[in-house]
Design a protein around this motif. Structure first.
Motif, short mmCIF file in Angstrom:
data_model
loop_
_atom_site.label_atom_id
_atom_site.label_comp_id
_atom_site.label_asym_id
_atom_site.label_seq_id
_atom_site.Cartn_x
_atom_site.Cartn_y
_atom_site.Cartn_z
N LEU A 83 35.18 40.91 37.56
CA LEU A 83 35.96 42.30 38.59
C LEU A 83 35.49 42.96 36.73
CD1 LEU A 83 38.43 41.93 39.74
CD2 LEU A 83 37.30 43.82 40.08
N GLU A 84 34.95 44.17 37.14
CA GLU A 84 34.33 45.10 35.62
C GLU A 84 35.80 46.36 35.51
OE1 GLU A 84 30.05 45.95 36.39
OE2 GLU A 84 29.97 43.92 36.83
N PRO A 85 34.86 46.71 34.44
CA PRO A 85 36.26 48.21 34.64
C PRO A 85 36.02 49.46 34.95
CG PRO A 85 36.00 47.26 32.65
CD PRO A 85 35.06 46.44 33.15
N GLU A 86 34.78 48.90 36.11
CA GLU A 86 34.09 50.18 36.71
C GLU A 86 34.49 49.36 38.29
OE1 GLU A 86 31.96 49.85 33.45
OE2 GLU A 86 32.52 48.15 34.30
N ASP A 87 34.91 49.05 38.26
CA ASP A 87 35.62 48.62 39.98
C ASP A 87 37.37 49.06 39.78
OD1 ASP A 87 34.60 45.34 39.10
OD2 ASP A 87 33.29 46.98 40.57
#
Length: 122
Positions: A83-87
């Motif tokens: 997971l990425e912050p943009e998710d």
């Protein structure tokens, strides 16, 4: 009547994984198109995955997102790894009364769940 209920969201750290669930209550779950969409604050709702017997993943998330169905339990899953912050955003499952997900626009889907929030911290 189609009822959809998402669960499994939460606050996680970047790099972690989540599995979102969408419990469905209609009889044609196994033979009709379903999808996952997400919406970040201030952004347009984005389609990310669809299932009509074959899984399809949007190019923007391919490699990290997997869509699957448990036909016996009538649950649609979205598994997200790395997971990425943009998710971060609200994740919705949706249904359209067609056997094929031949179009992926949110306007083509008639039934929606209430959403589950995913927040990813760096």
């Amino acid at each position: 009547q189609v009822q959809l209920a998402e669960s499994g969201g939460g606050s996680v750290q970047a790099g972690e994984s989540l599995r979102l669930s969408c419990a469905a209550s209609f009889n044609r779950f196994s033979v009709e198109c379903m999808g996952w969409f997400r919406q970040a604050p201030g952004k347009k709702r984005e389609g990310i995955a669809w299932y009509d017997g074959r899984p399809s993943i949007a190019d923007s998330v391919k490699g990290r997102f997997t869509i699957s169905k448990d036909h016996a339990k009538k649950i649609l899953y979205l598994t997200i790894v790395s997971l990425e912050p943009e998710d971060s955003g609200m994740y919705y499952c949706a249904h359209r009364p067609d056997p094929w997900c031949n179009t992926h626009d949110s306007s083509d889907f008639q039934n929606w769940g209430q959403g589950t929030q995913v927040t990813v911290s760096s």
